[in-house]
Write a protein that holds these residues in place. Structure first.
Motif, PDB file in Angstrom:
ATOM      1  N   ASP A 165       0.840  -1.198   0.000  1.00 48.73           N
ATOM      2  CA  ASP A 165       0.000   0.000   0.000  1.00 48.73           C
ATOM      3  C   ASP A 165       0.872   1.243   0.000  1.00 48.73           C
ATOM      4  O   ASP A 165       1.435   1.630   1.021  1.00 48.73           O
ATOM      5  N   ARG A 166       0.972   1.886  -1.148  1.00 51.60           N
ATOM      6  CA  ARG A 166       1.758   3.110  -1.248  1.00 51.60           C
ATOM      7  C   ARG A 166       1.038   4.308  -0.635  1.00 51.60           C
ATOM      8  O   ARG A 166       1.637   5.352  -0.410  1.00 51.60           O
ATOM      9  N   LYS A 167      -0.263   4.156  -0.346  1.00 49.25           N
ATOM     10  CA  LYS A 167      -1.018   5.265   0.245  1.00 49.25           C
ATOM     11  C   LYS A 167      -1.071   5.155   1.773  1.00 49.25           C
ATOM     12  O   LYS A 167      -1.653   6.005   2.429  1.00 49.25           O
ATOM     13  N   TYR A 168      -0.519   4.093   2.326  1.00 44.31           N
ATOM     14  CA  TYR A 168      -0.336   3.895   3.769  1.00 44.31           C
ATOM     15  C   TYR A 168      -1.641   3.638   4.536  1.00 44.31           C
ATOM     16  O   TYR A 168      -1.649   2.884   5.500  1.00 44.31           O
ATOM     17  N   VAL A 169      -2.743   4.256   4.140  1.00 46.50           N
ATOM     18  CA  VAL A 169      -3.955   4.269   4.973  1.00 46.50           C
ATOM     19  C   VAL A 169      -4.493   2.868   5.194  1.00 46.50           C
ATOM     20  O   VAL A 169      -4.703   2.426   6.336  1.00 46.50           O
ATOM     21  N   GLU A 170      -4.727   2.122   4.118  1.00 40.95           N
ATOM     22  CA  GLU A 170      -5.323   0.793   4.255  1.00 40.95           C
ATOM     23  C   GLU A 170      -4.354  -0.168   4.935  1.00 40.95           C
ATOM     24  O   GLU A 170      -4.750  -1.002   5.755  1.00 40.95           O
TER      25      GLU A 170
END
Length: 660
Positions: free
Chosen positions: A358-363
C-alpha cells in the motif's frame, strides 16, 4: 338543523386539513367500487385483447407482401374487366348480328375478364383476412360509419327532443360504454393490483401490457414488436418481447432504449436492461425498480459471511479465496471497503496469511495486526524477494501429478493484496539517484509481482490487485498488462468510462451486458469468473463492506515471513545448504523451528530419521523420484551419505552418527 343528530349542529366547519382527508377517503371508496366492478367487464376486455392479439400476430411482413400483391392483381383485373366491358358495348353498337365474330370475341373477353376479376376479388378478400386491420381501427371506422350520417341527420332537425331520439346520441353513448367497459376490464386483466406494488411499478406494468404496447408501439418507432404479460420479481419488473420482421432482434431493441423509455414513461433514474430472450425472436426487458438485496444488512463481517448478494436472484456470492482477482472501481465506488471482507477471510484461518502492498499507507496501517504490510518501496522489494523464494521452494516440493500444493498451517496460502496499483506502477518507474551515483528505479518490484502472478498459483501465492483506473496503457495507467492477463476473476464496481469497462471485462463487454460504467455507487458491482465460461449472468451484486474501525476490532492473526537467511530467490546450486553437524552452537536459534530450506537438507534429514531407501525418502519428503535419485547420488559422491549394501542409506559416520 338536523334534528336526528343534534351533535351535528355544533360540528366545526371543514378545515384545510380535513378536506384532503375526505378526498382521500372518497378516492379510496371509488377505487374499491371500481375494483368490484372490474371483474364483470374482464371477460369483455380479455376477448377484445385476444382478438387484438390475434390480428397483430397475423400482421407479419409476409402477409403484408401478399396483401399488396393481391391488391395490385385486383386493381389490374378490375381495369381489364372495365376495358373488356367497354369493348363489348362497342361491338354491340357496331353490329346488330349477335353471331358476328367481333361480338362473340368481345363477349368471350368480357366473360374471361369478369371471371378473373372475381378470382382477384376472392384472393384480395383472403389476403385481407391474413393481414387484418387492427381491432382499434375497425372499431373507429364502425363508429364513424354510424356517427357521421346520424349526426348529419340530427343536425337537420330543430328541437332538442329530436337530438335525443336520433341515432347520433345512441352512437356516442355506445362509444362511451365500450370505452368504459374496456377500461374497467383492463383494470383487472392487464394490471392486477398486488400487495407492495408502488404506484410507479403499477403504471409500468400497465404500459407493458400487450394491449397498451400494441396501441402505442408504432408511434414510438417500435412497430412489429409485442410484449408478453409482465411479471414482478424480487429484482423488479421482467417482461418478454416478441420481435417480428426483418432486422428485429434483441440487439436492435437495445439500441431503441430511448424509445422504450418514452413509451413506458419511465423515470430517468430508473435503471433498465434489455437482453436476449429465450429464442432468437425474443428479447427481455428488465426494469430495476427493486433489488433482491433490499433489507439485507451487509455492513460488517464475521467468518463465513457471503461477500456479496445477487440483486436479481438473491443468491449469495462467497469469498473467492485462492483465485487471482482484479478489483476495480472509481473513487467513491466502495472499492476499499468492499475489499475488506475478502482480506479478513484471507487472514482469518490458520492455513491463510495476508500480505498488503500500500503506497497510500492508509489501508495498510489498518491491517497491521493481521497482515504483513509494506508501504515503502524498499520493504516491497524485500517482500517480493521473499515471496519468490517461497514460491520456488514450494514448486520444487510439489508432488508429481498435483496442480497445487496442499495448504497447511506450516505452508499457508498467501494472498498478496496490492492497493491502488496505479500509484505503485508510477512510483516504481520513477528514477532516483542511487548510492553509486547512477540513476535507478524499483521496476524489479513490478517484475517480481509479474512472476508471482504468472508462476505461483500452484504454490498458493495469490495476487489480488486493486485500482481506480483499470487501463493497461497511456498516462497514469493503473494495471500492468502481464499481470492483468493472469487474473481469472474480474470484479468491477462503478468505473468512470466505457473504456475502463472494456479494460476489465474485454472488448465485447458492452455488447454482452457488462456495463460497469452504468452502475450506481457505492457497493454495487459486476463479477465475471473466467473459469465459469461465457454464459454468465450479468446481474449486479451488492457487496458486503467494512469500516476501518471494524477491521481494527478484528482479533490479531499470525503474520507471514520467510525464514531468516533467504533474502532472495537463488538457483539451487547457489543456495547455502544446511549441513548436519554435531555442534549445536553452529545452528541458529531459528533453525530448529524452521523447515529445511533445500531439497538436499530434506533428503539428509529423512535419512537421519530412518529412511533407508530412495522410496522411503520419497515418502518422507514428498519429492518426486527423479529428484530424490539425483540428490542421493550427489550426496553419496560428496560423502555426506553412505550407501551400505545391507543397511541401505546411512548418514556420513554410519552407525556412530545414528547413535549420536
Amino acid at each position: 338543523m338536523n334534528t336526528l343528530n343534534p351533535a351535528s349542529a355544533t360540528a366545526p366547519a371543514p378545515t384545510k386539513e380535513t378536506k384532503p382527508k375526505r378526498r382521500a377517503v372518497l378516492l379510496a371508496a371509488v377505487n374499491r367500487e371500481l375494483d368490484v366492478a372490474a371483474p364483470l367487464f374482464a371477460p369483455f376486455a380479455a376477448r377484445w385483447d385476444a382478438e387484438a392479439d390475434r390480428r397483430m400476430k397475423l400482421r407479419t411482413p409476409e402477409h403484408l407482401k401478399a396483401l399488396m400483391k393481391a391488391q395490385a392483381a385486383h386493381t389490374s383485373a378490375r381495369s381489364t374487366a372495365a376495358t373488356a366491358k367497354s369493348q363489348r358495348t362497342a361491338a354491340r353498337a357496331a353490329s346488330r348480328n349477335p353471331l358476328s365474330a367481333a361480338r362473340r370475341a368481345a363477349a368471350t373477353a368480357d366473360k374471361a375478364a369478369r371471371s378473373s376479376r372475381s378470382s382477384a376479388r376472392a384472393a384480395l378478400k383472403e389476403a385481407k383476412k391474413s393481414y387484418p386491420d387492427t381491432l382499434t381501427s375497425v372499431a373507429v371506422r364502425a363508429h364513424a360509419a354510424h356517427l357521421v350520417p346520424a349526426g348529419v341527420a340530427s343536425w337537420a332537425l330543430s328541437t332538442p327532443a329530436d337530438w335525443a331520439t336520433w341515432p347520433a346520441s345512441l352512437s356516442i353513448a355506445a362509444v362511451a360504454v365500450n370505452s368504459a367497459a374496456l377500461w374497467l376490464g383492463r383494470r383487472s386483466a392487464s394490471a392486477p393490483v398486488e400487495d407492495g406494488l408502488s404506484a410507479e411499478e403499477r403504471r409500468l406494468m400497465q404500459r407493458l401490457d400487450p394491449s397498451y404496447w400494441v396501441q402505442h408501439a408504432e408511434e414510438n418507432g417500435l412497430e412489429r414488436t409485442l410484449t408478453e404479460r409482465p411479471e414482478m420479481t424480487p429484482a423488479g419488473i421482467v417482461c418478454g418481447v416478441r420481435l417480428d420482421g426483418k432486422g428485429r432482434s434483441a440487439k436492435w431493441l437495445a439500441s431503441e432504449t430511448d424509445a422504450v423509455r418514452r413509451l413506458l414513461g419511465m423515470k430517468t433514474e430508473t435503471r433498465m436492461q434489455i437482453t436476449k430472450g429465450s429464442h432468437g425472436d425474443r428479447a427481455l426487458i428488465l426494469i430495476r425498480t427493486r433489488s433482491a438485496s433490499d433489507g439485507l444488512d451487509l455492513n460488517g463481517w464475521k467468518p463465513g459471511d457471503a461477500w456479496a448478494v445477487d440483486t436479481v436472484t438473491g443468491e449469495t456470492v462467497p469469498v473467492p479465496l485462492g483465485k487471482r482477482i482484479l478489483i476495480a472501481g472509481t473513487t467513491g465506488a466502495g472499492k476499499s471497503t468492499s475489499a475488506r471482507p475478502l482480506l479478513a477471510e484471507a487472514s482469518e484461518h490458520p492455513d491463510h496469511r495476508l500480505v498488503i502492498f500500500d503506497r497510500k499507507y492508509v489501508e495498510g496501517r489498518t491491517w497491521e495486526h493481521r497482515a504483513r504490510v509494506a508501504c515503502e518501496l524498499d520493504d516491497m522489494r524485500t517482500v517480493v524477494r521473499e515471496l519468490i523464494a517461497e514460491g520456488e521452494e514450494r514448486l520444487q516440493v510439489l508432488p508429481r501429478g498435483e496442480d497445487a500444493v496442499q495448504i497447511s498451517a506450516t505452508r499457508p496460502r498467501i494472498t498478496v493484496f496490492v492497493d491502488e496499483m496505479a500509484e505503485l506502477l508510477s512510483d516504481c518507474a520513477a528514477k532516483y539517484r542511487g548510492a553509486d551515483g547512477k540513476n535507478a528505479d524499483y521496476l524489479d518490484v513490478i517484475a517480481g509481482l509479474r512472476t508471482v502472478a504468472r508462476k505461483y498459483r500452484a504454490a498458493e501465492i495469490i495476487l489480488v490487485p486493486a485500482t481506480q483506473k483499470p487501463t493497461l496503457s497511456g498516462e497514469g495507467h493503473g494495471l500492468d498488462s502481464q499481470i492483468a492477463g493472469q487474473l481469472t476473476v474480474r470484479l468491477a464496481l462503478a468505473v468512470a468510462t466505457s473504456t475502463e469497462t472494456q479494460s476489465v471485462f474485454g472488448p465485447d463487454a458492452i455488447e454482452k451486458g457488462w456495463k460497469a460504467h452504468e452502475l450506481p455507487m457505492p457497493w454495487v458491482a459486476l463479477m465475471r469468473d473466467q473459469e465459469k465460461g461465457p454464459n454468465q449472468r450479468t446481474n449486479p451484486i451488492r457487496m458486503r463492506w467494512m469500516t476501518a474501525q471494524q477491521v481494527i476490532d478484528l482479533p490479531a492473526r499470525p503474520i507471514w515471513s520467510r525464514t531468516a537467511g533467504v533474502p532472495a530467490a537463488q538457483p539451487e546450486a547457489e543456495r547455502p545448504a544446511l549441513r548436519l553437524v554435531k555442534d549445536e552452537a553452529a545452528v541458529t536459534e531459528s533453525a530448529p523451528a524452521a523447515e529445511p530450506v533445500s531439497n538436499r537438507d530434506r533428503v539428509l534429514a529423512a535419512v537421519r530419521d530412518g529412511a533407508r531407501t530412495n522410496r522411503d525418502v520419497v515418502d518422507r519428503t514428498g519429492l518426486n523420484k527423479g529428484t530424490v535419485s539425483k540428490l542421493v547420488k550427489a550426496l553419496v559422491e560428496s560423502g555426506e551419505l553412505v550407501k551400505d549394501e545391507s543397511a541401505g542409506l546411512l548418514p556420513a559416520g554410519g552407525a556412530e552418527e545414528l547413535s549420536a
